[in-house]
Enzyme design. Structure first.
Site, PDB file in Angstrom:
ATOM      1  N   HIS A 141       0.838  -1.193   0.000  1.00 47.37           N
ATOM      2  CA  HIS A 141       0.000   0.000   0.000  1.00 47.37           C
ATOM      3  C   HIS A 141       0.877   1.247   0.000  1.00 47.37           C
ATOM      4  O   HIS A 141       1.959   1.251   0.578  1.00 47.37           O
ATOM      5  CB  HIS A 141      -0.918  -0.001   1.227  1.00 47.37           C
ATOM      6  CG  HIS A 141      -2.040  -0.968   1.083  1.00 47.37           C
ATOM      7  ND1 HIS A 141      -2.841  -0.985  -0.019  1.00 47.37           N
ATOM      8  CD2 HIS A 141      -2.492  -1.943   1.896  1.00 47.37           C
ATOM      9  CE1 HIS A 141      -3.747  -1.934   0.131  1.00 47.37           C
ATOM     10  NE2 HIS A 141      -3.556  -2.534   1.277  1.00 47.37           N
ATOM     11  N   ARG A 396      -6.447 -10.742  -4.721  1.00 48.78           N
ATOM     12  CA  ARG A 396      -7.620 -10.035  -4.204  1.00 48.78           C
ATOM     13  C   ARG A 396      -8.326  -9.326  -5.348  1.00 48.78           C
ATOM     14  O   ARG A 396      -7.695  -8.706  -6.193  1.00 48.78           O
ATOM     15  CB  ARG A 396      -7.224  -9.018  -3.128  1.00 48.78           C
ATOM     16  CG  ARG A 396      -8.456  -8.293  -2.556  1.00 48.78           C
ATOM     17  CD  ARG A 396      -8.133  -7.498  -1.310  1.00 48.78           C
ATOM     18  NE  ARG A 396      -7.414  -6.279  -1.569  1.00 48.78           N
ATOM     19  CZ  ARG A 396      -7.659  -5.105  -0.963  1.00 48.78           C
ATOM     20  NH1 ARG A 396      -8.644  -5.004  -0.074  1.00 48.78           N
ATOM     21  NH2 ARG A 396      -6.933  -4.049  -1.224  1.00 48.78           N
ATOM     22  N   GLU A 506     -15.795  -5.337   5.410  1.00 49.43           N
ATOM     23  CA  GLU A 506     -15.069  -4.110   5.709  1.00 49.43           C
ATOM     24  C   GLU A 506     -15.928  -2.881   5.974  1.00 49.43           C
ATOM     25  O   GLU A 506     -15.403  -1.858   6.377  1.00 49.43           O
ATOM     26  CB  GLU A 506     -14.056  -3.807   4.601  1.00 49.43           C
ATOM     27  CG  GLU A 506     -14.579  -3.950   3.188  1.00 49.43           C
ATOM     28  CD  GLU A 506     -13.467  -3.995   2.148  1.00 49.43           C
ATOM     29  OE1 GLU A 506     -12.406  -3.410   2.376  1.00 49.43           O
ATOM     30  OE2 GLU A 506     -13.684  -4.614   1.101  1.00 49.43           O
ATOM     31  N   ASP A 543     -11.378   0.402   5.888  1.00 50.29           N
ATOM     32  CA  ASP A 543     -12.631   0.910   5.339  1.00 50.29           C
ATOM     33  C   ASP A 543     -13.742   0.945   6.380  1.00 50.29           C
ATOM     34  O   ASP A 543     -14.629   1.785   6.310  1.00 50.29           O
ATOM     35  CB  ASP A 543     -13.048   0.084   4.119  1.00 50.29           C
ATOM     36  CG  ASP A 543     -12.258   0.497   2.883  1.00 50.29           C
ATOM     37  OD1 ASP A 543     -12.384   1.656   2.465  1.00 50.29           O
ATOM     38  OD2 ASP A 543     -11.490  -0.325   2.365  1.00 50.29           O
ATOM     39  N   ARG A 581      -4.887  -4.987   8.727  1.00 47.53           N
ATOM     40  CA  ARG A 581      -4.494  -3.804   9.497  1.00 47.53           C
ATOM     41  C   ARG A 581      -3.526  -2.939   8.700  1.00 47.53           C
ATOM     42  O   ARG A 581      -2.706  -3.435   7.946  1.00 47.53           O
ATOM     43  CB  ARG A 581      -3.802  -4.215  10.799  1.00 47.53           C
ATOM     44  CG  ARG A 581      -4.703  -4.932  11.783  1.00 47.53           C
ATOM     45  CD  ARG A 581      -3.913  -5.359  13.016  1.00 47.53           C
ATOM     46  NE  ARG A 581      -4.771  -5.970  14.017  1.00 47.53           N
ATOM     47  CZ  ARG A 581      -5.485  -5.295  14.913  1.00 47.53           C
ATOM     48  NH1 ARG A 581      -5.436  -3.980  14.912  1.00 47.53           N
ATOM     49  NH2 ARG A 581      -6.241  -5.920  15.791  1.00 47.53           N
ATOM     50  N   ARG A 713      -9.775   6.201  -1.184  1.00 46.16           N
ATOM     51  CA  ARG A 713      -9.275   5.034  -0.467  1.00 46.16           C
ATOM     52  C   ARG A 713      -8.924   5.419   0.974  1.00 46.16           C
ATOM     53  O   ARG A 713      -8.610   6.565   1.261  1.00 46.16           O
ATOM     54  CB  ARG A 713      -8.043   4.481  -1.170  1.00 46.16           C
ATOM     55  CG  ARG A 713      -8.381   3.816  -2.474  1.00 46.16           C
ATOM     56  CD  ARG A 713      -7.228   2.983  -2.984  1.00 46.16           C
ATOM     57  NE  ARG A 713      -7.689   2.145  -4.068  1.00 46.16           N
ATOM     58  CZ  ARG A 713      -8.324   0.997  -3.905  1.00 46.16           C
ATOM     59  NH1 ARG A 713      -8.561   0.544  -2.689  1.00 46.16           N
ATOM     60  NH2 ARG A 713      -8.729   0.289  -4.929  1.00 46.16           N
TER      61      ARG A 713
END
Length: 882
Positions: A141, A396, A506, A543, A581, A713
């Site tokens: 990320h 994913r 989420e 999220d 996390r 996001r």
């Protein structure tokens, strides 16, 4: 914390800072260094409360000529990175430095002693550790702001600090290390800290593999060796050879959720890169083994394997070397698009493990245990953990993408419209097709490019060995049909390879219904036949907090886990919870030990998956010593949660949490969703608009380019608020909840009782305390003063800061403290040391944002780069930023 340890940290900060000062003076002249010192002095005096210093700092910064803005931002950014190196070095050197609060992170030896005291036999300890499955999932990320080339220099600087500290009786060694340190800091200063292009998903994967090569490759056998010695001491036996309590998986190159840059082709390339890198690393190990295993004594099994040769171990290792070399050549040929014409390659873990095991058993059988348990055992441990792919690659994808494939299929085959069917109709169709022997997808099916990409991903799954792949995760999952659709696509396209399918819950609503969905799913015979007796479920932290606010989300996550444990227990299914996390509190971040022990009883039963994201990978696993400690912390926490689980919350505490969460959720939604001024305020006061230009990761900052906060996001949402030090997503709503309860009779007593006796609530308060200590409403107010014009927006900012103040007071009352971080002086000191270097970056960032807006985004390349550097510097100074 002893005075000496603090002195060690301060000394290293001074050594690095002085060296940076000399480097800058050589480059830009002593006068420029004086300017930096003036700015730092204003900031430091301002932090000490000296009247007028903060105003003087801002005025000084605003008068800087354009040509100085970039070098000034770079100077403060570099110092903050060097301060991080000093702190990291300190933590690696002194094992008992608390990341959290005193006594909260035991070492394994103490925990094993405690477990024995609680009645657990030595055999039980060995069995639990042997069967433990902790999988740390490395994700890319976009929160790692530092370029890989600089990370390598920073690691070398850390080595220099070690050399300087250990040069006591050898001053010439210290002088050499100091010279090398000066050289490296000069290299770092003269290196551009901002990437000019976004990394590709393949670049991100290479960075993940580099962490394994440079750190984990050494740390993993060291961790097992320490564990072995401990178990020999405590239980009289070693960890089984094939035990791997901690393993590694990855999302880099597999996470296509909202990232159009991750394609089936990219996933295939990353898998091949993993094979190439693994072969390359094992070749180094095997060369060393070939050099060292020169013994002639061997058991009959090894002699039968290699024939009558003088050096049987070397003979077997030579054969294995040839196959591993062939594997590297094959992977290289595949990556280059050529054809491989060499000999047989290693395709599975066992093909690598079995010959090494034969050597190990032979050495033990002939009485050479000391040799067997040396370098050879280290290699066996690596094979057990890393296999032949280094990590297992998870995949994913969003649920809507699978639904789109089903819609195109049903419509194209004249079966109706999948998107119009209700949940029962979808399930009936999917289960019927899962049971059917005929193929559903026509051989020459004409579909959209989006659906073709989904199908191609499942073709990659079909072409791989099962052990190369991890879990298939479905984001935005909400119904059993979301899981069944993936199962059907895997059956239709995935061949014989079937991966565990993990729905990711989420949003608040999805978390509340997670147990119901899994219960329904496990009750379907058609699904249960596929899934067997195990189920993985992913809990989304980022999220859910963005959707509902941190307090309501944390309680929803806890309740969802409790329900899932009960549901799977009822169905006789082993549950693995996968915790998504992030690094920061607003995304479920925080010290791993406390986070794991605050989970519901029974939810950590020897197995756990958890994401390690962005910059936290470097902070936890970037160097062998730090990685070793991080693995020990995970092993400790999972062992403790499994053998000595925390107590279940009392019914009255649950009622308290229900009320607190309801009030907090209402307050959060009232601002973020319902106040029409909120989105304009967010866009005006934070650098959110400029953030998209910072080339951090391969994924876009938004799911869609239109819309409000809901399209943003979670990572840039948190990152933007962190940059202005308001940290809003992690605390908004909590102040109303706690203040209201404290005004009621018995409120303070019950909150303190929960704090002291319930790890979930105590950990939540600790995280909130750390977050409020890093926040600074004065800095947020300055951004508003500089960047916001409309009175309505300014009024909203004032209300938000008032809410923050109310929470600050309430939290101190519940904690029974006069100031934040009273009990964690190390964290407080780290923040205080950095503030005089972060404050000028805030002032410069606000100024540059305003100039950028005045110029309609057309400021010069140097000023644009300076703006990017302020973001990188603030992120480095605050560490867990995204």
């Amino acid at each position: 914390m002893s005075h000496d340890l603090h002195e060690s940290l301060r000394d290293n900060v001074r050594i690095l800072g002085d060296s940076l000062g000399r480097t800058i003076a050589d480059d830009l002249g002593p006068g420029f260094v004086d300017r930096i010192e003036t700015i730092r002095s204003f900031a430091k005096r301002g932090r000490q409360g000296e009247e007028g210093s903060q105003r003087a700092l801002i005025e000084y910064l605003r008068k800087l000529p354009d040509r100085d803005l970039l070098p000034v931002t770079r100077a403060f950014n570099q110092f903050l990175n060097l301060a991080n190196i000093a702190e990291q070095h300190y933590r690696a050197r002194f094992r008992r430095v608390e990341d959290y609060k005193p006594g909260s992170q035991p070492v394994l030896s103490e925990l094993l002693e405690r477990a024995r005291g609680e009645g657990h036999s030595p055999r039980k300890l060995v069995e639990t550790l042997s069967g433990m499955r902790v999988e740390l999932v490395l994700t890319a990320h976009p929160t790692e702001v530092i370029r890989r080339t600089l990370i390598q220099k920073y690691d070398a600087i850390d080595d220099c600090l070690t050399a300087i500290e250990s040069s006591g009786d050898y001053p010439e060694r210290g002088a050499r290390a100091q010279g090398r340190l000066e050289e490296l800091i000069s290299q770092a200063w003269h290196t551009d800290e901002i990437r000019h292009e976004r990394p590709t998903p393949v670049d991100e994967a290479k960075w993940g593999f580099a962490v394994i090569e440079n750190s984990l490759w050494q740390a993993v056998p060291d961790f097992h060796r320490d564990l072995d010695n401990l178990l020999l001491e405590t239980a009289g036996e070693r960890l089984p050879l094939d035990a791997a309590p901690i393993r590694f998986a990855s999302w880099m190159g597999g996470d296509r959720d909202g990232n159009p840059n991750v394609t089936a082709k990219v996933t295939r390339e990353v898998l091949l890169l993993g094979r190439w890198m693994a072969a390359d690393l094992y070749l180094r190990d095997l060369e060393q083994l070939k050099a060292e295993l020169s013994m002639w004594k061997a058991n009959s099994a090894l002699k039968a394997e290699v024939g009558d040769v003088a050096e049987p171990y070397r003979e077997l290792i030579k054969r294995l070397l040839a196959r591993v070399e062939a594997t590297r050549d094959w992977a290289k040929a595949e990556l280059d698009g050529g054809s491989y014409k060499g000999g047989p390659i290693i395709e599975t873990r066992d093909q690598l493990y079995a010959p090494l095991l034969a050597c190990y058993r032979s050495l033990c059988d002939v009485g050479l245990d000391t040799i067997a348990n040396g370098v050879l055992l280290d290699t066996l441990r690596r094979v057990a953990v890393f296999g032949v792919t280094l990590t297992k690659l998870d995949l994913r994808q969003e649920a809507s993408r699978h639904a789109q494939v089903m819609e195109e299929l049903t419509h194209g085959l004249g079966l109706g419209h999948y998107r119009d069917w209700d949940e029962a109709q979808r399930q009936e169709f999917l289960l019927t097709e899962l049971a059917s022997r005929r193929p559903l997808i026509p051989r020459r099916w004409e579909c959209s490019a989006e659906s073709r990409e989904v199908i191609d991903t499942f073709r990659v799954i079909a072409s791989e060995h099962r052990e190369a792949l991890g879990t298939y995760i479905i984001s935005m999952a909400g119904e059993p049909s979301d899981v069944l659709a993936v199962a059907l696509l895997m059956k239709e396209v995935g061949g014989t390879v079937t991966l565990p399918i993990a729905p990711l819950f989420e949003t608040l609503d999805d978390l509340d219904h997670a147990g119901e969905v899994i219960d329904h799913l496990l009750a379907l015979p058609g699904y249960r036949a596929l899934a067997g007796d195990s189920q993985e479920v992913m809990i989304g932290y980022s999220d859910s907090a963005k959707d509902a606010g941190q307090l309501a989300a944390a309680w929803a996550q806890y309740r969802a886990q409790e329900t899932l444990v009960a549901v799977c227990d009822r169905h006789g299914v082993d549950l693995t919870l996968f915790h998504g996390r992030g690094g920061t509190v607003g995304r479920g971040g925080g010290p791993a030990h406390a986070a794991i022990l605050s989970q519901p009883p029974g939810s950590v039963n020897g197995s756990l998956r958890v994401t390690e994201q962005g910059e936290m990978i470097r902070f936890k696993f970037g160097q062998p010593e730090i990685a070793l400690r991080s693995m020990e912390i995970y092993a400790c926490a999972v062992l403790e949660a499994s053998l000595l689980p925390p107590p279940a919350p009392r019914p009255e505490w649950r009622e308290e949490m229900d009320r607190l969460a309801e009030v907090a959720h209402g307050a959060y939604v009232g601002v973020v969703r319902e106040d029409p001024d909120f989105v304009p305020y967010f866009r005006s006061v934070t650098p959110e608009g400029a953030l998209g230009r910072l080339p951090l990761g391969s994924r876009p900052t938004k799911r869609r380019q239109d819309g409000g906060v809901e399209t943003l996001r979670a990572i840039p949402w948190i990152f933007a608020w962190t940059q202005i030090r308001l940290m809003l997503p992690a605390w908004l709503g909590s102040g109303e909840a706690f203040s209201q309860r404290l005004e009621e009779e018995g409120g303070l007593e019950v909150l303190r009782e929960m704090r002291d006796q319930w790890p979930f609530f105590g950990t939540y308060l600790d995280m909130l305390e750390m977050l409020l200590a890093k926040a600074d409403v004065g800095i947020a107010a300055y951004y508003e003063h500089r960047l916001v014009d409309e009175p309505a927006l300014k009024a909203l900012g004032e209300r938000l800061r008032t809410r923050f103040g109310r929470l600050h007071e309430a939290l101190l009352e519940v904690l029974d403290q006069q100031e934040l971080l009273e009990k964690t002086p190390l964290i407080r000191q780290a923040i205080e040391v950095r503030n005089p270097y972060i404050d000028p970056l805030h002032g410069l960032q606000a100024e540059l944002l305003q100039r950028n807006r005045d110029a309609d985004g057309a400021i010069s390349a140097d000023l644009s780069r300076a703006l990017m550097v302020t973001m990188a510097g603030i992120a480095a100074g605050l560490r867990n930023t995204g």
